[in-house]
Design a protein around this motif. Structure first.
Motif, PDB file in Angstrom:
ATOM      1  N   GLN A 112       0.822  -1.215   0.000  1.00 17.15           N
ATOM      2  CA  GLN A 112       0.000   0.000   0.000  1.00 17.15           C
ATOM      3  C   GLN A 112       0.856   1.265   0.000  1.00 17.15           C
ATOM      4  O   GLN A 112       0.566   2.212  -0.732  1.00 17.15           O
ATOM      5  N   LEU A 143       0.660   3.956  -2.983  1.00 17.58           N
ATOM      6  CA  LEU A 143       0.269   5.336  -2.675  1.00 17.58           C
ATOM      7  C   LEU A 143       1.299   6.330  -3.207  1.00 17.58           C
ATOM      8  O   LEU A 143       0.946   7.298  -3.890  1.00 17.58           O
ATOM      9  N   LYS A 175      -3.168  12.130  -0.782  1.00 14.45           N
ATOM     10  CA  LYS A 175      -3.136  10.778  -0.219  1.00 14.45           C
ATOM     11  C   LYS A 175      -4.544  10.212  -0.080  1.00 14.45           C
ATOM     12  O   LYS A 175      -4.787   9.054  -0.421  1.00 14.45           O
ATOM     13  N   LYS A 191      -5.891   6.889  -1.958  1.00 18.21           N
ATOM     14  CA  LYS A 191      -6.399   5.750  -1.184  1.00 18.21           C
ATOM     15  C   LYS A 191      -7.765   5.313  -1.704  1.00 18.21           C
ATOM     16  O   LYS A 191      -8.027   4.120  -1.875  1.00 18.21           O
ATOM     17  N   LYS A 194      -8.634   1.742  -3.587  1.00 14.21           N
ATOM     18  CA  LYS A 194      -9.689   0.889  -3.037  1.00 14.21           C
ATOM     19  C   LYS A 194     -10.753   0.582  -4.098  1.00 14.21           C
ATOM     20  O   LYS A 194     -11.158  -0.569  -4.268  1.00 14.21           O
TER      21      LYS A 194
END
Length: 105
Positions: A23, A27, A38, A42, A46
């Motif tokens: 992750q 990112l 950020k 995210k 997802k």
């Protein structure tokens, strides 16, 4: 992409590759590429992961994360892109992936 690794599983001269990263790496890479925050990235990760997983499950009745679907999984959190490219090239040469022929069985 989009299920080719499942759809072409009987092609013995193909190599089925999955590229993964943790992750934190994902990112950082996407934030830099997209010039996004950020929290935006995210959310994007997802949503993308969910869509990809649902697509593969819906059309091919398998879990996208099932490692048995792949011949090679490369973690770009630990292996650089240039080294990854070399690994893919060598693996392709080993299985003759430059020719696309169905399994004769």
């Amino acid at each position: 992409g989009r299920g080719g690794h499942v759809e072409l599983k009987d092609y013995t001269s193909m190599i089925r590759i999955r590229i993964i990263a943790d992750q934190k790496t994902r990112l950082a890479n996407i934030m830099e590429e997209e010039k996004a925050s950020k929290s935006q990235v995210k959310k994007l990760i997802k949503e993308n992961d969910k869509q990809q997983s649902e697509y593969i499950k819906h059309f091919f009745l398998v879990k996208h994360s099932d490692e048995k679907l792949y011949d090679l999984i490369i973690n770009t959190s630990r292996i650089s892109y240039s080294v990854s490219a070399g690994i893919i090239l060598q693996a392709s040469r080993e299985v003759g992936a430059m020719r696309i022929t169905p399994n004769a069985d």
